[in-house]
Design a protein around this motif. Structure first.
Motif, PDB file in Angstrom:
ATOM      1  N   UNK A   6       2.356  59.776  29.058  1.00 60.67           N
ATOM      2  CA  UNK A   6       1.713  59.177  30.218  1.00 60.67           C
ATOM      3  C   UNK A   6       1.682  57.653  30.125  1.00 60.67           C
ATOM      4  N   UNK A   7       1.559  57.144  28.884  1.00 56.08           N
ATOM      5  CA  UNK A   7       1.503  55.686  28.661  1.00 56.08           C
ATOM      6  C   UNK A   7       2.550  55.339  27.607  1.00 56.08           C
ATOM      7  N   UNK A   8       3.790  55.139  27.995  1.00 57.31           N
ATOM      8  CA  UNK A   8       4.856  54.847  27.025  1.00 57.31           C
ATOM      9  C   UNK A   8       4.633  53.554  26.238  1.00 57.31           C
ATOM     10  N   UNK A   9       3.920  52.607  26.822  1.00 58.01           N
ATOM     11  CA  UNK A   9       3.636  51.354  26.124  1.00 58.01           C
ATOM     12  C   UNK A   9       2.554  51.610  25.088  1.00 58.01           C
ATOM     13  N   UNK A  10       2.978  51.782  23.854  1.00 57.53           N
ATOM     14  CA  UNK A  10       2.044  52.208  22.811  1.00 57.53           C
ATOM     15  C   UNK A  10       0.967  51.170  22.533  1.00 57.53           C
ATOM     16  N   UNK A  11       1.315  49.908  22.652  1.00 53.78           N
ATOM     17  CA  UNK A  11       0.314  48.876  22.459  1.00 53.78           C
ATOM     18  C   UNK A  11      -0.788  48.960  23.497  1.00 53.78           C
ATOM     19  N   UNK A  12      -0.424  49.280  24.736  1.00 52.43           N
ATOM     20  CA  UNK A  12      -1.402  49.414  25.809  1.00 52.43           C
ATOM     21  C   UNK A  12      -2.305  50.618  25.565  1.00 52.43           C
ATOM     22  N   UNK A  13      -1.710  51.732  25.164  1.00 52.93           N
ATOM     23  CA  UNK A  13      -2.495  52.928  24.873  1.00 52.93           C
ATOM     24  C   UNK A  13      -3.454  52.671  23.719  1.00 52.93           C
ATOM     25  N   UNK A  14      -2.944  52.081  22.665  1.00 50.72           N
ATOM     26  CA  UNK A  14      -3.755  51.806  21.469  1.00 50.72           C
ATOM     27  C   UNK A  14      -4.864  50.813  21.789  1.00 50.72           C
ATOM     28  N   UNK A  15      -4.501  49.758  22.497  1.00 53.93           N
ATOM     29  CA  UNK A  15      -5.491  48.755  22.854  1.00 53.93           C
ATOM     30  C   UNK A  15      -6.591  49.320  23.729  1.00 53.93           C
ATOM     31  N   UNK A  16      -6.217  50.182  24.678  1.00 53.48           N
ATOM     32  CA  UNK A  16      -7.212  50.799  25.542  1.00 53.48           C
ATOM     33  C   UNK A  16      -8.169  51.678  24.771  1.00 53.48           C
TER      34      UNK A  16
END
Length: 257
Positions: free
Chosen positions: A95-105
């Protein structure tokens, strides 16, 4: 369907945090442990005040959060580790391929929840303990107390965030808790004051936290507590937290779920 919207990611992570029973119960547990034990300790000290060595109302008000912190650690670990144990991390990454965005969230949601929970827990625990101490208690505005309370809130928040980083590195709730809980519990019980171990253990996160809360040991007694002040303690905690979060991001970015 994929999402690259920070707002959508934050909303999703917030929903996950409060719809999973194992995580939604841990912050109330931290509150209950800290406030309950703090009041019991204060009542016991009040009834035996003539036998209490190095009496300090601040210690009576904050010592119990060193045990309540264990629930905050569980919160941080489960917030991350439950996705690996259930396999839902694959769906999250799809759902969120940008791992940095997922992790940061996920980290931001966990940190904000820990900050809110820590603030309430520390203030209520301290106030309840002082009420239980009666004439031997102190106030929220007494000299040095506001700084110690802010330090306690900062420590509890950072130790939760640190735990999230460790859980991401290890990718297992059980292993993360198996390492973190004994380390923090033993440290809170004074292991860091053992002379042969102190030169090394004093730089661990929990020992820095005790100094930040100003309950590491009696004032002026060099036998107890780290050999540094609260400013250095904060730097040490921030360094541990940054290292754990960086390690977690690198593992998440380089390894498949």
């Amino acid at each position: 369907m994929t999402s690259n919207s920070p707002r959508a990611v934050l909303a999703s992570e917030w929903t996950k945090a409060w719809t999973v029973r194992s995580t939604s119960l841990t912050l109330p547990l931290a509150f209950a442990l800290s406030t309950g034990l703090g009041t019991l300790i204060a009542l016991n000290w009040r009834s035996n005040i003539e036998h209490v060595v190095n009496f300090d109302p601040l210690v009576a008000g904050l010592y119990s959060v060193t045990l309540g912190q264990l629930a905050l650690v569980v919160f941080g670990v489960l917030l991350v580790g439950s996705e690996y144990s259930s396999g839902s991390i694959r769906a999250s990454l799809s759902a969120v391929p940008r791992r940095g965005l997922l992790y940061g969230g996920k980290v931001l949601v966990g940190t904000l929840a820990a900050l809110a929970g820590s603030t309430v827990t520390v203030i209520v625990t301290f106030a309840g303990a002082q009420a239980a101490l009666g004439p031997y208690g102190t106030t929220l505005t007494a000299d040095g107390i506001p700084t110690a309370l802010v330090g306690a809130i900062a420590y509890l928040t950072l130790i939760c965030t640190f735990s999230m980083g460790i859980a991401t590195i290890v990718r297992s709730s059980a292993i993360s808790l198996g390492v973190l809980l004994p380390m923090l519990f033993l440290g809170a019980q004074g292991l860091g004051n053992v002379p042969v171990l102190k030169p090394v253990l004093q730089y661990l996160p929990d020992q820095a936290g005790l100094e930040l809360m100003r309950i590491a040991g009696p004032p002026g007694d060099g036998r107890f507590g780290p050999d540094y002040g609260s400013g250095t303690a904060l730097v040490i905690l921030l360094a541990w937290t940054a290292a754990a979060l960086t390690g977690g991001y690198l593992v998440l970015r380089r390894r498949d779920a």
